[in-house]
Design a protein around this motif. Structure first.
Motif, PDB file in Angstrom:
ATOM      1  N   ARG A  48       0.825  -1.212   0.000  1.00  7.51           N
ATOM      2  CA  ARG A  48       0.000   0.000   0.000  1.00  7.51           C
ATOM      3  C   ARG A  48       0.862   1.266   0.000  1.00  7.51           C
ATOM      4  O   ARG A  48       0.449   2.290  -0.524  1.00  7.51           O
ATOM      5  N   ALA A  51       1.616   1.744  -3.524  1.00  9.05           N
ATOM      6  CA  ALA A  51       0.452   2.233  -4.268  1.00  9.05           C
ATOM      7  C   ALA A  51       0.144   3.689  -3.962  1.00  9.05           C
ATOM      8  O   ALA A  51      -0.583   4.336  -4.700  1.00  9.05           O
ATOM      9  N   LEU A  53      -1.255   4.544  -0.986  1.00  8.62           N
ATOM     10  CA  LEU A  53      -2.414   4.559  -0.099  1.00  8.62           C
ATOM     11  C   LEU A  53      -2.010   4.705   1.358  1.00  8.62           C
ATOM     12  O   LEU A  53      -2.853   4.915   2.223  1.00  8.62           O
ATOM     13  N   ALA A  73      -1.332   8.896  -5.168  1.00 11.35           N
ATOM     14  CA  ALA A  73      -1.639   7.586  -5.752  1.00 11.35           C
ATOM     15  C   ALA A  73      -2.054   7.713  -7.213  1.00 11.35           C
ATOM     16  O   ALA A  73      -1.654   6.916  -8.060  1.00 11.35           O
ATOM     17  N   LYS A  74      -2.860   8.758  -7.509  1.00 14.86           N
ATOM     18  CA  LYS A  74      -3.406   8.865  -8.856  1.00 14.86           C
ATOM     19  C   LYS A  74      -2.330   9.174  -9.896  1.00 14.86           C
ATOM     20  O   LYS A  74      -2.529   8.965 -11.079  1.00 14.86           O
ATOM     21  N   ILE A  78       0.133   3.080 -11.460  1.00 13.00           N
ATOM     22  CA  ILE A  78       0.196   1.673 -11.127  1.00 13.00           C
ATOM     23  C   ILE A  78      -1.237   1.179 -11.036  1.00 13.00           C
ATOM     24  O   ILE A  78      -2.156   1.964 -10.826  1.00 13.00           O
ATOM     25  N   MET A  80      -3.904  -1.724  -9.309  1.00 18.59           N
ATOM     26  CA  MET A  80      -3.971  -2.571  -8.126  1.00 18.59           C
ATOM     27  C   MET A  80      -5.246  -3.399  -8.135  1.00 18.59           C
ATOM     28  O   MET A  80      -6.319  -2.889  -8.454  1.00 18.59           O
ATOM     29  N   PHE A  82      -7.617  -5.438  -5.621  1.00 17.37           N
ATOM     30  CA  PHE A  82      -7.855  -5.527  -4.179  1.00 17.37           C
ATOM     31  C   PHE A  82      -8.422  -6.892  -3.816  1.00 17.37           C
ATOM     32  O   PHE A  82      -9.068  -7.550  -4.629  1.00 17.37           O
ATOM     33  N   SER A  84     -10.904  -7.449  -1.932  1.00 19.98           N
ATOM     34  CA  SER A  84     -12.366  -7.402  -2.045  1.00 19.98           C
ATOM     35  C   SER A  84     -12.798  -7.072  -3.475  1.00 19.98           C
ATOM     36  O   SER A  84     -13.973  -6.915  -3.729  1.00 19.98           O
TER      37      SER A  84
ATOM     38  N   ASP B 226     -12.187   0.723   0.466  1.00 21.14           N
ATOM     39  CA  ASP B 226     -11.324   0.273  -0.632  1.00 21.14           C
ATOM     40  C   ASP B 226     -11.849   0.717  -2.003  1.00 21.14           C
ATOM     41  O   ASP B 226     -11.090   0.770  -2.969  1.00 21.14           O
ATOM     42  N   GLU B 229     -10.120   3.908  -2.417  1.00 25.40           N
ATOM     43  CA  GLU B 229      -8.704   3.648  -2.687  1.00 25.40           C
ATOM     44  C   GLU B 229      -8.513   3.176  -4.126  1.00 25.40           C
ATOM     45  O   GLU B 229      -7.579   3.587  -4.814  1.00 25.40           O
ATOM     46  N   ALA B 231     -10.356   3.913  -6.628  1.00 20.74           N
ATOM     47  CA  ALA B 231     -10.521   5.065  -7.519  1.00 20.74           C
ATOM     48  C   ALA B 231      -9.261   5.926  -7.524  1.00 20.74           C
ATOM     49  O   ALA B 231      -8.845   6.436  -8.564  1.00 20.74           O
ATOM     50  N   ARG B 232      -8.640   6.062  -6.355  1.00 28.23           N
ATOM     51  CA  ARG B 232      -7.412   6.848  -6.266  1.00 28.23           C
ATOM     52  C   ARG B 232      -6.313   6.206  -7.110  1.00 28.23           C
ATOM     53  O   ARG B 232      -5.624   6.879  -7.877  1.00 28.23           O
ATOM     54  N   VAL B 233      -6.152   4.885  -6.964  1.00 26.06           N
ATOM     55  CA  VAL B 233      -5.141   4.180  -7.746  1.00 26.06           C
ATOM     56  C   VAL B 233      -5.488   4.268  -9.237  1.00 26.06           C
ATOM     57  O   VAL B 233      -4.602   4.339 -10.083  1.00 26.06           O
ATOM     58  N   ASP B 234      -6.788   4.274  -9.545  1.00 25.92           N
ATOM     59  CA  ASP B 234      -7.211   4.358 -10.944  1.00 25.92           C
ATOM     60  C   ASP B 234      -6.954   5.740 -11.535  1.00 25.92           C
ATOM     61  O   ASP B 234      -7.245   5.975 -12.707  1.00 25.92           O
ATOM     62  N   GLY B 235      -6.468   6.667 -10.732  1.00 26.16           N
ATOM     63  CA  GLY B 235      -6.072   7.966 -11.270  1.00 26.16           C
ATOM     64  C   GLY B 235      -7.088   9.067 -11.076  1.00 26.16           C
ATOM     65  O   GLY B 235      -7.001  10.102 -11.722  1.00 26.16           O
ATOM     66  N   ALA B 236      -8.080   8.861 -10.171  1.00 28.96           N
ATOM     67  CA  ALA B 236      -9.089   9.892  -9.971  1.00 28.96           C
ATOM     68  C   ALA B 236      -8.682  10.824  -8.837  1.00 28.96           C
ATOM     69  O   ALA B 236      -8.194  10.371  -7.811  1.00 28.96           O
ATOM     70  N   GLY B 237      -8.897  12.130  -9.015  1.00 30.01           N
ATOM     71  CA  GLY B 237      -8.673  13.100  -7.947  1.00 30.01           C
ATOM     72  C   GLY B 237      -9.846  13.081  -6.986  1.00 30.01           C
ATOM     73  O   GLY B 237     -10.873  12.460  -7.261  1.00 30.01           O
TER      74      GLY B 237
END
Lengths: 352, 331
Positions: A48, A51, A53, A73-74, A78, A80, A82, A84, B226, B229, B231-237
């Motif tokens: 994390r 990532a 996070l 992160a954005k 990368i 990820m 999860f 879930s 999650d 999270e 969405a954040r990793v997917d590049g969203a502000g």
């Protein structure tokens, strides 16, 4: 496509709660690296932090040549998956997969092409209009993979992606993930608590315990040469036999054991380790012989495991399935000396 | 406390303490006794009715019957003769200032402004205070006006809007600010027809925002971490995450809160009654109904207003129930 490096990384929540301690790993471009360890060992936190996070308390994480400590992160590029799956419940499968591409402001036609391509690879063509709620667990898992694939990311992170699947599907998906790694030619970092997944999938494995990296290496190397007692006990099923011994004149001794060590060691007290497959019904001239009081016999068809005691210590042996033996028997077994390990009783480090 | 009052009517006391529970108990035991004697197949279909009938009786006696009675009254003159739609005609005459039109206009103001602002502030507060350590303190403070009775709330705000002539010291909070900070002439907030409706609506908004915030905040907390999270990793502000992930997932709750507020707006009475009594162009339907019935002794006109209000509420009510069921089904 990028390498990843952890350079003296520390994650501390409070002054007396440090979940990752001085973590150093270099992950090569296109490598499949598995982080494995018991729950609470800090492996997910390590992932994390990569990532974005979790913040990094100390040290540096680099993706390629770029330090990403303060990158959101954005902006890390990368993907990820999860545990879930974290699919957006109000979006269709198609929109779930298109979401990261829309975030990149990609053209509609290009998004469509990439989503169709990913859904083709994953066998999701017929489900694109459905909501995640209307999918089975395995299909949801594929959508989560698809959402990562479409992006063509620098690094692909997977946090226990198989733990919500049933045993059969888990086996299949394990194979498919390895194929996917070959096809995508991207760096994979995979977190799991399951040592079978670690052994079968990783190019290399990093084993963690209590926030500390124990050993990094190829699966075979770790299996054959565990660096310490924890790794020896964690990798392998059934697990390695561990017997406390004293060493004198190059021999390891315990009630029922008197084994000639391949080389002299300095420590006086040690833990002798040998895997069940080193203890068999083949008694060799250059090996040692152990007398086992058999308590439980497990026949698996291809294998036969004997559980019993040698000089009061619980020991597991893997013998020929044709060997006739019953609980209560006294069995004479041969220990292959090429398969023995010795660990320092205090430092728990490997001595041989 | 002097309880001797209770003893002045002993038969009623006995009736309440002994007879009512006895009758209900006998009804349940007797009903069950009869059901047991029925053939197996009939039992399943009869038993629910045994339990539901008392509730149905009460609802009919205290809700349905008066409603039907109101409908009848709305077609009658003061003396009881049938006069058709005359009462309605009187309420809907001389658009836009005659009859009930001012009240209808004001109810529309309430409907739009009250609902939108309460939703907006509730959502804003729920989102802004979601991740701060002192969240529960702030939320308690904002929720507190909910515990104040609407009458007290009206009195408080009447003082807030209080007016004194320009040369006297301003005791109303708002006018004190207007005079001392902005150096303007004090305003007659509650009698000036250009602002008084909005002043009333503002007071009502202050009173109910906590309700909207608490429910929306619960919906916000129901969104798995999650997902955000991912969405954040997917590049969203953060703003995109709110727009594309958080808000759509909160939408069913927003609709339920929104329709509830619409009903509150249509029923608005207490704040208007306390602060302006519906004078100076601030009348609303519920207050007009009250005035017609008790001050003008015009039950027919009051009933007609009540029915107009009922007809306006029904579609919202149905929508609200449907939406509530949809939210439940999603769980």
């Amino acid at each position: 496509m990028s390498s990843v490096s952890y350079d003296h990384v520390v994650k501390r929540y409070t002054s007396d709660l440090t979940v990752v301690k001085d973590f150093n790993v270099e992950i090569a471009d296109k490598e499949f690296m598995v982080l494995v360890g018991p729950s609470g060992c800090g492996k997910s936190t390590a992932l994390r932090m990569l990532a974005g996070l979790e913040t990094i308390t100390e040290g540096e994480i680099r993706i390629g040549d770029k330090v990403v400590n303060h990158l959101a992160a954005k902006d890390r590029d990368i993907a990820m998956v999860f545990q879930s799956y974290a699919l957006y419940p109000h979006m269709s499968v198609y929109d779930n997969m298109a979401f990261p591409l829309q975030m990149k402001k990609m053209k509609k036609s290009e998004i469509d092409k990439r989503v169709k391509q990913a859904s083709g690879i994953l066998g999701l063509d017929n489900f694109l209009k459905r909501k995640p709620k209307a999918l089975s667990g395995g299909q949801r898992q594929r959508v989560a993979l698809g959402r990562a694939i479409v992006r063509n990311p620098k690094v692909f992170l997977l946090d226990e992606p198989l733990s919500n699947l049933d045993a059969k599907l888990r086996g299949q998906t394990r194979v498919e993930l390895q194929k996917l790694h070959r096809d995508l030619e991207t760096t994979f970092i995979y977190v799991t608590h399951d040592q079978v997944e670690a052994m079968t999938m990783g190019d290399r494995i990093a084993i963690m315990n209590a926030g500390i990296l124990q050993q990094v290496g190829a699966p075979g190397e770790i299996y054959d040469h565990p660096a310490n007692l924890f790794v020896a006990g964690f990798i392998g099923s059934p697990s390695m036999n561990l017997v406390p011994v004293t060493t004198q004149n190059g021999n390891a001794k315990a009630p029922g054991f008197d084994i000639k060590l391949p080389k002299p060691v300095s420590a006086e007290k040690g833990i002798l380790g040998f895997r069940p497959e080193a203890l068999t019904d083949r008694v060799a001239d250059d090996g040692a012989t152990l007398e086992m009081k058999v308590e439980v016999v497990e026949r698996l068809g291809s294998d036969q495991f004997l559980y019993g005691t040698v000089g009061g210590e619980m020991v597991t042996a893997r013998v020929d399935p044709r060997m006739k033996v019953a609980p209560g028997d006294q069995a004479r077994l041969g220990l292959d000396l090429r398969g023995i390990h010795l660990f320092d009783a205090e430092t728990e480090k490997a001595l041989l | 406390m002097d309880l001797s009052l209770l003893l002045t009517d002993v038969p009623t006391l006995l009736f309440v303490i002994v007879a009512v529970p006895a009758v209900l108990g006998a009804y349940i035991v007797g009903g069950e006794f009869l059901v047991r004697r029925l053939p197996d197949r009939a039992r399943g279909s009869v038993r629910p009715w045994i339990w539901v009938v008392p509730a149905l009786v009460f609802v009919t006696a205290f809700l349905v019957a008066p409603a039907v009675g109101t409908v009848f009254t709305s077609f009658q003159s003061h003396e009881g003769g049938w006069i058709g739609l005359t009462n309605y005609q009187r309420q809907l005459t001389d658009f836009p200032t005659g009859g009930a039109w001012i009240a209808i206009r004001n109810n529309l103001y309430w409907l739009v402004l009250y609902t939108l602002f309460v939703l907006f502030f509730g959502l804003l507060l729920a989102v802004l205070f979601d991740r701060v350590p002192y969240e529960s303190v702030v939320k308690s403070l904002i929720f507190m006006p909910m515990a104040i009775s609407a009458v007290a709330l009206g009195v408080i705000w009447k003082f807030m809007f209080w007016y004194q002539p320009a040369d006297a010291p301003q005791t109303g909070t708002l006018n004190a600010i207007v005079v001392n900070v902005f150096h303007q002439a004090p305003k007659t907030w509650l009698t000036d027809v250009s602002v008084n409706n909005f002043a009333l609506i503002a007071a009502a908004i202050w009173g109910i925002t906590g309700f909207s915030m608490v429910i929306l905040s619960a919906a916000l907390k129901g969104i798995p971490a999650d997902l955000l999270e991912a969405a954040r990793v997917d590049g969203a502000g953060e703003i995109t995450i709110f727009r594309r992930v958080i808000f759509p997932l909160m939408m069913p709750t927003v609709v339920v809160v929104g329709t509830t507020l619409v009903i509150f707006a249509l029923k608005a009475f207490d704040i208007v009654y306390v602060m302006t009594a519906g004078n100076f162009g601030t009348d609303v339907l519920a207050n007009r109904m009250y005035k017609l019935l008790y001050q003008a002794d015009n039950p027919g006109g009051a009933s007609a207003v009540a029915i107009i209000l009922l007809i306006a509420v029904i579609p919202v009510l149905i929508f609200n129930l449907r939406q509530f069921r949809a939210v439940e089904a999603r769980r």
